[in-house]
Design a protein around this motif. Structure first.
Motif, PDB file in Angstrom:
ATOM      1  N   THR A  85      42.441  45.961  25.160  1.00 51.18           N
ATOM      2  CA  THR A  85      42.951  46.309  26.258  1.00 51.18           C
ATOM      3  C   THR A  85      42.407  45.251  27.315  1.00 51.18           C
ATOM      4  OG1 THR A  85      41.146  47.878  26.893  1.00 51.18           O
ATOM      5  CG2 THR A  85      42.901  48.640  25.686  1.00 51.18           C
ATOM      6  N   VAL A  86      43.397  44.894  28.259  1.00 50.71           N
ATOM      7  CA  VAL A  86      43.225  43.870  29.335  1.00 50.71           C
ATOM      8  C   VAL A  86      43.610  44.308  30.736  1.00 50.71           C
ATOM      9  CG1 VAL A  86      43.850  41.557  30.282  1.00 50.71           C
ATOM     10  CG2 VAL A  86      43.572  41.934  27.668  1.00 50.71           C
ATOM     11  N   SER A  87      43.004  44.259  31.812  1.00 45.60           N
ATOM     12  CA  SER A  87      43.363  44.735  33.089  1.00 45.60           C
ATOM     13  C   SER A  87      43.617  43.570  33.951  1.00 45.60           C
ATOM     14  CB  SER A  87      42.118  45.376  33.661  1.00 45.60           C
ATOM     15  OG  SER A  87      42.602  46.003  35.143  1.00 45.60           O
ATOM     16  N   LEU A  88      44.832  43.417  34.613  1.00 44.30           N
ATOM     17  CA  LEU A  88      44.954  42.229  35.416  1.00 44.30           C
ATOM     18  C   LEU A  88      44.467  42.393  36.569  1.00 44.30           C
ATOM     19  CD1 LEU A  88      47.343  41.635  33.001  1.00 44.30           C
ATOM     20  CD2 LEU A  88      48.807  40.905  34.620  1.00 44.30           C
ATOM     21  N   ARG A  89      43.680  43.507  36.859  1.00 42.88           N
ATOM     22  CA  ARG A  89      43.072  43.597  38.345  1.00 42.88           C
ATOM     23  C   ARG A  89      41.780  42.759  38.167  1.00 42.88           C
ATOM     24  NH1 ARG A  89      44.717  48.993  37.345  1.00 42.88           N
ATOM     25  NH2 ARG A  89      45.709  49.850  39.059  1.00 42.88           N
ATOM     26  N   ASN A  90      41.324  42.454  36.935  1.00 38.81           N
ATOM     27  CA  ASN A  90      40.207  41.507  36.821  1.00 38.81           C
ATOM     28  C   ASN A  90      40.762  40.020  36.905  1.00 38.81           C
ATOM     29  OD1 ASN A  90      38.002  39.851  35.976  1.00 38.81           O
ATOM     30  ND2 ASN A  90      37.745  40.924  34.085  1.00 38.81           N
ATOM     31  N   ASN A  91      40.362  39.196  37.910  1.00 37.24           N
ATOM     32  CA  ASN A  91      40.902  37.940  38.041  1.00 37.24           C
ATOM     33  C   ASN A  91      40.743  36.941  37.062  1.00 37.24           C
ATOM     34  OD1 ASN A  91      41.877  38.710  40.563  1.00 37.24           O
ATOM     35  ND2 ASN A  91      39.789  38.282  41.775  1.00 37.24           N
ATOM     36  N   ASN A  92      39.673  37.189  36.242  1.00 40.83           N
ATOM     37  CA  ASN A  92      39.373  36.377  35.217  1.00 40.83           C
ATOM     38  C   ASN A  92      39.967  36.948  33.702  1.00 40.83           C
ATOM     39  OD1 ASN A  92      37.838  34.601  36.753  1.00 40.83           O
ATOM     40  ND2 ASN A  92      35.911  36.028  36.656  1.00 40.83           N
ATOM     41  N   TRP A  93      40.907  37.865  33.735  1.00 39.95           N
ATOM     42  CA  TRP A  93      41.557  38.371  32.570  1.00 39.95           C
ATOM     43  C   TRP A  93      41.856  37.238  31.406  1.00 39.95           C
ATOM     44  CZ3 TRP A  93      46.599  37.403  30.866  1.00 39.95           C
ATOM     45  CH2 TRP A  93      47.263  36.913  31.854  1.00 39.95           C
ATOM     46  N   LYS A  94      42.225  36.162  31.711  1.00 39.21           N
ATOM     47  CA  LYS A  94      42.936  35.276  30.732  1.00 39.21           C
ATOM     48  C   LYS A  94      41.582  34.739  30.010  1.00 39.21           C
ATOM     49  CE  LYS A  94      46.691  33.461  33.354  1.00 39.21           C
ATOM     50  NZ  LYS A  94      47.243  32.410  34.090  1.00 39.21           N
TER      51      LYS A  94
END
Length: 302
Positions: A28-37
């Motif tokens: 699962t990935v949260s785009l609230r994390n600026n380093n999600w990529k």
């Protein structure tokens, strides 16, 4: 098989994560994390659940809807193109096609008529995705569900449940309508079938929904049955209700013409295209069974 899900904090994301976790390796990935990529892992499937549908606090701007529903979708899709993933499943909405009324079951070929910031932003995301050039080894599946309900749902169905479960008579029983809904169980079933049988699908838009149509009056009856309530409905004359709604267009009362249309008009969708492509004859739950399960979950949360 590894599957990456984006936007899993809502009730759809939570339920889908739990369901897919039974058969797949889930990330699962949260785009609230600026380093999600930088946190992306190798997977075969990207599922985009990121979206803004509600404005409960009445503070969101048009730009807020377009940022979440369009800009973030672009970011996720571009990451998909650069990744080794083969399938991009984008969860759009029936609102990208129509939001208030349909005279027949809507198909994927019908002209789009979104009205709200939500519907328009969802449609803009669809159009952008369809304009992108896909490598031969990658596939784009855009899904348009109607209202999805299930445990943890905080939408309009829950509000209707609170009204009826308190013994308050439903005042709009003189209106008879038919609408398409979707239980979270059937939603998860479609996603699982797409992942397992993606070779049967070509890139494009697909409608998903329960098989049967349900009226608002039927939903009221289901709520009263689960709650063991015998509260009589109020069959107010249609001309009176419509007149009251017109007053609501001018002064702030709970009912206005747009809200009345949304509650009492027909809005139905055909799921035949994807069922035929995947060879699905019957969904796990009927529309009524799904609603009973959802209403019982509301009862447990009381």
């Amino acid at each position: 098989m590894k599957v990456t899900l984006f936007g899993t904090t809502g009730f759809i994301g939570e339920n889908l994560t739990d369901k897919l976790d039974e058969n797949y390796q889930i990330s699962t990935v949260s785009l609230r994390n600026n380093n999600w990529k930088n946190e992306l892992v190798k997977s075969k499937v990207f599922i985009n659940l990121v979206g803004k549908a509600h404005d409960h606090n009445k503070t969101a701007t048009e730009e807020d809807f377009y940022h979440v529903n369009v800009d973030l979708t672009k970011n996720i899709f571009n990451a998909f193109i650069k990744s080794e993933a083969k399938i991009f499943i984008h969860i759009s909405s029936l609102a990208a096609l129509e939001e208030y009324e349909s005279l027949k079951p809507l198909t994927e070929e019908d002209s789009c008529n979104p009205n709200s910031w939500y519907g328009k932003s969802k449609r803009k995301a669809e159009k952008w995705l369809l304009e992108q050039r896909l490598p031969e080894n990658k596939k784009l599946i855009i899904l348009r569900p109607p209202m999805v309900h299930g445990p943890g749902d905080k939408g309009n169905l829950g509000l209707l449940y609170k009204l009826i479960s308190r013994g308050i008579p439903y005042p709009l029983s003189s209106f008879e309508n038919k609408r398409s809904f979707m239980s979270i169980d059937n939603f998860c079933f479609f996603i699982d079938e797409i992942i397992k049988n993606e070779g049967k699908l070509v890139s494009g838009i697909y409608h998903i929904s329960d098989d049967e149509l349900i009226s608002t009056n039927q939903i009221i009856d289901i709520i009263k049955k689960v709650e063991k309530k015998n509260t009589p409905d109020l069959s107010l004359p249609k001309f009176f209700v419509k007149g009251l709604a017109k007053i609501g267009d001018i002064i702030p009362i709970p009912l206005n013409s747009l809200r009345l249309k949304k509650m009492t008009s027909d809005l139905t969708v055909s799921n035949q295209k994807i069922k035929s492509a995947l060879g699905i004859e019957q969904l796990p739950l009927s529309a009524e069974e799904g609603l009973i399960k959802t209403i019982k979950s509301f009862k447990k949360e009381k």
